[in-house]
Design a protein around this motif. Structure first.
Motif, PDB file in Angstrom:
ATOM      1  N   SER A  76      49.970 -15.974  -2.095  1.00  0.00           N
ATOM      2  CA  SER A  76      50.503 -16.024  -3.588  1.00  0.00           C
ATOM      3  C   SER A  76      51.268 -14.522  -3.793  1.00  0.00           C
ATOM      4  O   SER A  76      50.483 -13.712  -3.202  1.00  0.00           O
ATOM      5  CB  SER A  76      49.397 -16.141  -4.512  1.00  0.00           C
ATOM      6  N   LEU A  77      52.002 -14.712  -4.593  1.00  0.00           N
ATOM      7  CA  LEU A  77      52.850 -13.180  -4.990  1.00  0.00           C
ATOM      8  C   LEU A  77      52.353 -12.790  -6.409  1.00  0.00           C
ATOM      9  O   LEU A  77      52.310 -13.845  -7.447  1.00  0.00           O
ATOM     10  CB  LEU A  77      54.249 -13.500  -4.885  1.00  0.00           C
ATOM     11  N   ILE A  78      52.388 -11.505  -6.529  1.00  0.00           N
ATOM     12  CA  ILE A  78      52.105 -10.816  -7.713  1.00  0.00           C
ATOM     13  C   ILE A  78      53.215 -10.042  -8.245  1.00  0.00           C
ATOM     14  O   ILE A  78      53.333  -9.069  -7.283  1.00  0.00           O
ATOM     15  CB  ILE A  78      50.949 -10.225  -7.757  1.00  0.00           C
ATOM     16  N   VAL A  79      53.863 -10.092  -9.288  1.00  0.00           N
ATOM     17  CA  VAL A  79      54.782  -9.097  -9.750  1.00  0.00           C
ATOM     18  C   VAL A  79      54.270  -8.487 -10.954  1.00  0.00           C
ATOM     19  O   VAL A  79      54.058  -9.103 -11.990  1.00  0.00           O
ATOM     20  CB  VAL A  79      56.461  -9.788 -10.058  1.00  0.00           C
ATOM     21  N   SER A  80      54.204  -7.041 -10.977  1.00  0.00           N
ATOM     22  CA  SER A  80      53.462  -6.365 -12.032  1.00  0.00           C
ATOM     23  C   SER A  80      54.023  -4.807 -12.213  1.00  0.00           C
ATOM     24  O   SER A  80      54.571  -4.395 -11.204  1.00  0.00           O
ATOM     25  CB  SER A  80      52.123  -6.652 -12.002  1.00  0.00           C
ATOM     26  N   PHE A  81      54.049  -4.480 -13.415  1.00  0.00           N
ATOM     27  CA  PHE A  81      54.539  -2.990 -13.634  1.00  0.00           C
ATOM     28  C   PHE A  81      53.562  -2.124 -12.752  1.00  0.00           C
ATOM     29  O   PHE A  81      53.884  -1.405 -12.213  1.00  0.00           O
ATOM     30  CB  PHE A  81      54.761  -2.599 -15.079  1.00  0.00           C
ATOM     31  N   LYS A  82      52.327  -2.394 -13.010  1.00  0.00           N
ATOM     32  CA  LYS A  82      51.034  -1.935 -12.466  1.00  0.00           C
ATOM     33  C   LYS A  82      50.727  -2.505 -11.098  1.00  0.00           C
ATOM     34  O   LYS A  82      50.517  -3.831 -11.385  1.00  0.00           O
ATOM     35  CB  LYS A  82      49.971  -1.438 -13.480  1.00  0.00           C
ATOM     36  N   SER A  83      50.179  -2.161 -10.078  1.00  0.00           N
ATOM     37  CA  SER A  83      49.651  -2.697  -9.110  1.00  0.00           C
ATOM     38  C   SER A  83      48.164  -3.350  -9.469  1.00  0.00           C
ATOM     39  O   SER A  83      47.482  -2.633 -10.161  1.00  0.00           O
ATOM     40  CB  SER A  83      49.272  -1.991  -7.818  1.00  0.00           C
ATOM     41  N   PHE A  84      48.124  -4.688  -8.887  1.00  0.00           N
ATOM     42  CA  PHE A  84      46.499  -4.991  -9.093  1.00  0.00           C
ATOM     43  C   PHE A  84      45.722  -4.328  -8.380  1.00  0.00           C
ATOM     44  O   PHE A  84      45.944  -3.916  -7.151  1.00  0.00           O
ATOM     45  CB  PHE A  84      46.675  -6.451  -8.812  1.00  0.00           C
ATOM     46  N   PRO A  85      44.547  -3.774  -8.716  1.00  0.00           N
ATOM     47  CA  PRO A  85      43.674  -3.005  -7.701  1.00  0.00           C
ATOM     48  C   PRO A  85      42.794  -3.982  -7.033  1.00  0.00           C
ATOM     49  O   PRO A  85      42.474  -5.085  -7.213  1.00  0.00           O
ATOM     50  CB  PRO A  85      42.776  -2.426  -9.063  1.00  0.00           C
ATOM     51  N   GLY A  86      42.267  -3.424  -5.918  1.00  0.00           N
ATOM     52  CA  GLY A  86      41.627  -3.997  -5.021  1.00  0.00           C
ATOM     53  C   GLY A  86      42.114  -4.168  -3.516  1.00  0.00           C
ATOM     54  O   GLY A  86      43.283  -4.308  -3.417  1.00  0.00           O
ATOM     55  N   ASP A  87      41.335  -4.468  -2.426  1.00  0.00           N
ATOM     56  CA  ASP A  87      41.742  -4.740  -1.210  1.00  0.00           C
ATOM     57  C   ASP A  87      42.073  -5.907  -0.775  1.00  0.00           C
ATOM     58  O   ASP A  87      42.370  -6.370   0.212  1.00  0.00           O
ATOM     59  CB  ASP A  87      40.852  -4.048  -0.362  1.00  0.00           C
ATOM     60  N   ALA A  88      42.091  -6.887  -1.816  1.00  0.00           N
ATOM     61  CA  ALA A  88      42.606  -8.282  -1.578  1.00  0.00           C
ATOM     62  C   ALA A  88      43.994  -8.363  -1.737  1.00  0.00           C
ATOM     63  O   ALA A  88      44.507  -9.603  -1.343  1.00  0.00           O
ATOM     64  CB  ALA A  88      42.079  -9.217  -2.588  1.00  0.00           C
ATOM     65  N   PHE A  89      44.856  -7.448  -1.885  1.00  0.00           N
ATOM     66  CA  PHE A  89      46.241  -7.554  -2.100  1.00  0.00           C
ATOM     67  C   PHE A  89      46.907  -6.297  -1.245  1.00  0.00           C
ATOM     68  O   PHE A  89      46.683  -5.308  -1.047  1.00  0.00           O
ATOM     69  CB  PHE A  89      46.691  -7.049  -3.735  1.00  0.00           C
ATOM     70  N   ALA A  90      48.139  -7.051  -0.568  1.00  0.00           N
ATOM     71  CA  ALA A  90      48.922  -6.245   0.304  1.00  0.00           C
ATOM     72  C   ALA A  90      50.146  -5.786  -0.647  1.00  0.00           C
ATOM     73  O   ALA A  90      50.698  -6.375  -1.181  1.00  0.00           O
ATOM     74  CB  ALA A  90      49.128  -6.917   1.489  1.00  0.00           C
ATOM     75  N   GLU A  91      50.610  -4.331  -0.626  1.00  0.00           N
ATOM     76  CA  GLU A  91      51.705  -3.948  -1.170  1.00  0.00           C
ATOM     77  C   GLU A  91      52.803  -4.370  -0.502  1.00  0.00           C
ATOM     78  O   GLU A  91      52.980  -4.091   0.928  1.00  0.00           O
ATOM     79  CB  GLU A  91      51.747  -2.829  -1.222  1.00  0.00           C
ATOM     80  N   VAL A  92      53.724  -5.347  -0.955  1.00  0.00           N
ATOM     81  CA  VAL A  92      54.930  -5.778  -0.222  1.00  0.00           C
ATOM     82  C   VAL A  92      56.124  -4.803  -0.361  1.00  0.00           C
ATOM     83  O   VAL A  92      56.689  -4.415   0.621  1.00  0.00           O
ATOM     84  CB  VAL A  92      55.297  -7.031  -0.756  1.00  0.00           C
ATOM     85  N   THR A  93      56.486  -4.663  -1.530  1.00  0.00           N
ATOM     86  CA  THR A  93      57.648  -3.628  -1.822  1.00  0.00           C
ATOM     87  C   THR A  93      57.702  -3.322  -3.302  1.00  0.00           C
ATOM     88  O   THR A  93      56.734  -3.652  -4.053  1.00  0.00           O
ATOM     89  CB  THR A  93      58.887  -4.383  -1.460  1.00  0.00           C
ATOM     90  N   LYS A  94      58.645  -2.349  -3.806  1.00  0.00           N
ATOM     91  CA  LYS A  94      58.901  -2.283  -5.078  1.00  0.00           C
ATOM     92  C   LYS A  94      60.417  -2.905  -5.668  1.00  0.00           C
ATOM     93  O   LYS A  94      61.301  -2.727  -4.683  1.00  0.00           O
ATOM     94  CB  LYS A  94      58.667  -0.714  -5.210  1.00  0.00           C
ATOM     95  N   LEU A  95      60.135  -3.627  -6.482  1.00  0.00           N
ATOM     96  CA  LEU A  95      61.634  -4.128  -7.087  1.00  0.00           C
ATOM     97  C   LEU A  95      62.073  -3.250  -8.303  1.00  0.00           C
ATOM     98  O   LEU A  95      61.592  -2.954  -9.231  1.00  0.00           O
ATOM     99  CB  LEU A  95      61.135  -5.531  -7.680  1.00  0.00           C
ATOM    100  N   SER A  96      63.496  -3.060  -8.330  1.00  0.00           N
ATOM    101  CA  SER A  96      64.008  -2.381  -9.361  1.00  0.00           C
ATOM    102  C   SER A  96      64.776  -3.358 -10.102  1.00  0.00           C
ATOM    103  O   SER A  96      65.865  -4.105  -9.661  1.00  0.00           O
ATOM    104  CB  SER A  96      64.939  -1.231  -8.816  1.00  0.00           C
ATOM    105  N   LEU A  97      64.227  -3.743 -11.303  1.00  0.00           N
ATOM    106  CA  LEU A  97      64.894  -4.827 -12.247  1.00  0.00           C
ATOM    107  C   LEU A  97      65.095  -4.374 -13.935  1.00  0.00           C
ATOM    108  O   LEU A  97      64.418  -3.547 -14.100  1.00  0.00           O
ATOM    109  CB  LEU A  97      63.784  -5.935 -12.191  1.00  0.00           C
ATOM    110  N   PRO A  98      66.002  -5.042 -14.198  1.00  0.00           N
ATOM    111  CA  PRO A  98      66.361  -4.638 -15.607  1.00  0.00           C
ATOM    112  C   PRO A  98      65.268  -4.986 -16.507  1.00  0.00           C
ATOM    113  O   PRO A  98      64.625  -6.095 -16.332  1.00  0.00           O
ATOM    114  CB  PRO A  98      67.608  -5.007 -15.861  1.00  0.00           C
ATOM    115  N   THR A  99      64.943  -4.367 -17.616  1.00  0.00           N
ATOM    116  CA  THR A  99      64.101  -4.725 -18.580  1.00  0.00           C
ATOM    117  C   THR A  99      64.796  -4.315 -19.827  1.00  0.00           C
ATOM    118  O   THR A  99      65.931  -4.008 -20.120  1.00  0.00           O
ATOM    119  CB  THR A  99      62.765  -3.959 -18.600  1.00  0.00           C
ATOM    120  N   SER A 100      64.210  -4.761 -21.094  1.00  0.00           N
ATOM    121  CA  SER A 100      64.820  -4.700 -22.285  1.00  0.00           C
ATOM    122  C   SER A 100      64.543  -3.183 -22.581  1.00  0.00           C
ATOM    123  O   SER A 100      65.411  -2.593 -23.574  1.00  0.00           O
ATOM    124  CB  SER A 100      63.797  -5.102 -23.446  1.00  0.00           C
TER     125      SER A 100
END
Length: 113
Positions: A76-100
């Motif tokens: 399952s995937l998580i997209v967040s401004f801040k990374s979710f803490p814990g060793d249950a998650f692998a860092e995949v990449t950083k995405l550069s996306l437009p915001t308001s």
């Protein structure tokens, strides 16, 4: 968004027309939720994708989310401004996306192990 009720919302009923999805029976189910991820009653274990604009979330709120998200199925995937803490998650990449607030904001893409 003021038409959304608290709690789970059926994709075929109470959401504004611009949010409707025509997927067909063989394409799974899409539910929208208007509320807080931090509520005890919120269970995200069945989610394949979670997006959260966590810019102003406190470390404690991120811990709560991390605890809930580690129960999601592997891959399952998580997209967040801040990374979710814990060793249950692998860092995949950083995405550069437009915001308001910016034409290019860096988002964290993580995958549940």
């Amino acid at each position: 968004l003021n038409k959304l009720k608290q709690g789970p919302v059926s994709a075929s009923s109470d959401i504004p027309q611009h949010c409707e999805v025509a997927a067909g029976e063989s394409h799974g189910k899409l539910d929208f939720f208007h509320g807080s991820f931090t509520e005890e009653s919120v269970n995200i274990a069945d989610a394949d994708l979670v997006f959260t604009d966590s810019v102003f979330w406190t470390p404690e709120m991120m811990k709560i989310l991390g605890k809930k998200a580690k129960s999601m199925k592997s891959g399952s995937l998580i997209v967040s401004f801040k990374s979710f803490p814990g060793d249950a998650f692998a860092e995949v990449t950083k995405l550069s996306l437009p915001t308001s607030w910016s034409s290019s904001t860096e988002w964290q893409l993580q995958q549940v192990k």
